[in-house]
Design an enzyme around this catalytic site. Sequence first.
Site, PDB file in Angstrom:
ATOM      1  N   HIS A   1       0.921  -1.042  -0.089  1.00  0.00           N
ATOM      2  CA  HIS A   1       0.025   0.001   0.044  1.00  0.00           C
ATOM      3  C   HIS A   1       0.789   1.289  -0.171  1.00  0.00           C
ATOM      4  CE1 HIS A   1      -4.061  -1.434   0.244  1.00  0.00           C
ATOM      5  NE2 HIS A   1      -3.621  -2.412   0.659  1.00  0.00           N
TER       6      HIS A   1
ATOM      7  N   GLY B   1       5.511   4.871  -2.761  1.00  0.00           N
ATOM      8  CA  GLY B   1       6.901   5.015  -3.176  1.00  0.00           C
ATOM      9  C   GLY B   1       7.208   3.515  -3.668  1.00  0.00           C
ATOM     10  N   LYS B   2       7.061   2.592  -2.785  1.00  0.00           N
ATOM     11  CA  LYS B   2       7.518   1.098  -3.277  1.00  0.00           C
ATOM     12  C   LYS B   2       6.792   0.606  -4.400  1.00  0.00           C
ATOM     13  CE  LYS B   2       7.595  -0.841   1.737  1.00  0.00           C
ATOM     14  NZ  LYS B   2       7.097  -2.001   2.048  1.00  0.00           N
TER      15      LYS B   2
ATOM     16  N   ASP C   1       9.084  -5.987   2.135  1.00  0.00           N
ATOM     17  CA  ASP C   1       9.061  -5.670   3.494  1.00  0.00           C
ATOM     18  C   ASP C   1      10.385  -4.998   3.489  1.00  0.00           C
ATOM     19  OD1 ASP C   1       7.612  -5.245   5.954  1.00  0.00           O
ATOM     20  OD2 ASP C   1       9.528  -6.061   7.084  1.00  0.00           O
TER      21      ASP C   1
ATOM     22  N   TYR D   1      12.274   7.524   4.777  1.00  0.00           N
ATOM     23  CA  TYR D   1      13.492   7.976   5.245  1.00  0.00           C
ATOM     24  C   TYR D   1      14.586   8.505   4.295  1.00  0.00           C
ATOM     25  CZ  TYR D   1      11.163   5.895   9.563  1.00  0.00           C
ATOM     26  OH  TYR D   1      10.313   5.486  10.371  1.00  0.00           O
ATOM     27  N   ASP D   2      14.311   8.563   3.022  1.00  0.00           N
ATOM     28  CA  ASP D   2      15.220   8.999   1.914  1.00  0.00           C
ATOM     29  C   ASP D   2      16.215  10.123   2.275  1.00  0.00           C
ATOM     30  OD1 ASP D   2      14.807   6.641   0.135  1.00  0.00           O
ATOM     31  OD2 ASP D   2      13.378   7.682  -1.085  1.00  0.00           O
TER      32      ASP D   2
ATOM     33  N   LYS E   1      18.354   6.915  -7.698  1.00  0.00           N
ATOM     34  CA  LYS E   1      18.102   6.086  -6.585  1.00  0.00           C
ATOM     35  C   LYS E   1      17.628   4.451  -6.957  1.00  0.00           C
ATOM     36  CE  LYS E   1      15.350   4.885  -2.508  1.00  0.00           C
ATOM     37  NZ  LYS E   1      13.813   4.913  -2.386  1.00  0.00           N
TER      38      LYS E   1
END
Length: 196
Positions: A12, A15-16, A71, A154-155, A175
């Site tokens: 959900h 970004g991922k 994960d 946390y980038d 990235k």
Amino acid sequence: MKKINKLLIGTHNKGKFREISDLLPKKLKKISPQDLKIESPEETGKSFEENSELKANFFCKRSNIVTLSDDSGLEVDCLDGNPGIYSSRWAEKFGGFENAMQEIIKMVKNKNKNSKAQFICSLTIQWPEGEKITETGVIKGNITEKKGNNGFGYDPIFIPDGYHKTFGEMNYKEKLLIDHRFIAYKKLEKKIKNYF
Ligand code: ITT
């Protein structure tokens, strides 16, 4: 071997989802849990691998579609590996990523040791018939003052080893092609590329 032409990306986190989509073959139809109105499972695992498998199993069972789940999280050495598998829960606990990042910076400063950290990502592909494969990627680096607004989570407080800028200062492609998710995906790709 049954070819995979559609895949549920079991996350959900937007970004991922974007990063995983862009690593996968273009021709593959990518489906999100939102498309099917499937909520997230509770993450009761004790490791990235366990939680990644738990998510893949959950979304695959509910959708009956081959599923790829992630994960991931940030482990800070001087904080005994925290937030680790609790990375998302720390953001909730502190009232968002902005606050969680400031807390981490403060805690690291107070420890007065080093600022070594690593991002970890476990990816699991699960088939409805039950077969699954999990691979994990790690990228080492350091915690720094918040810099840059790109990326997610946390980038902005993580500088990977060998670079002088945070993930938050890198452009998206830069990235995408070096991070923990990329490293895990490349390992997995070796085992699944013939299915595409
Ligand atoms: P799903 O469980 O639906 O995948 P989530 O955001 O809860 O979404 P996790 O439980 O895996 O995902 O938590 C991972 C946390 O670590 C989350 O807060 C992310 O923002 C952060 N994280 C993971 N990969 C990251 C990356 O590449 N850059 C910045 N932060 C990242």
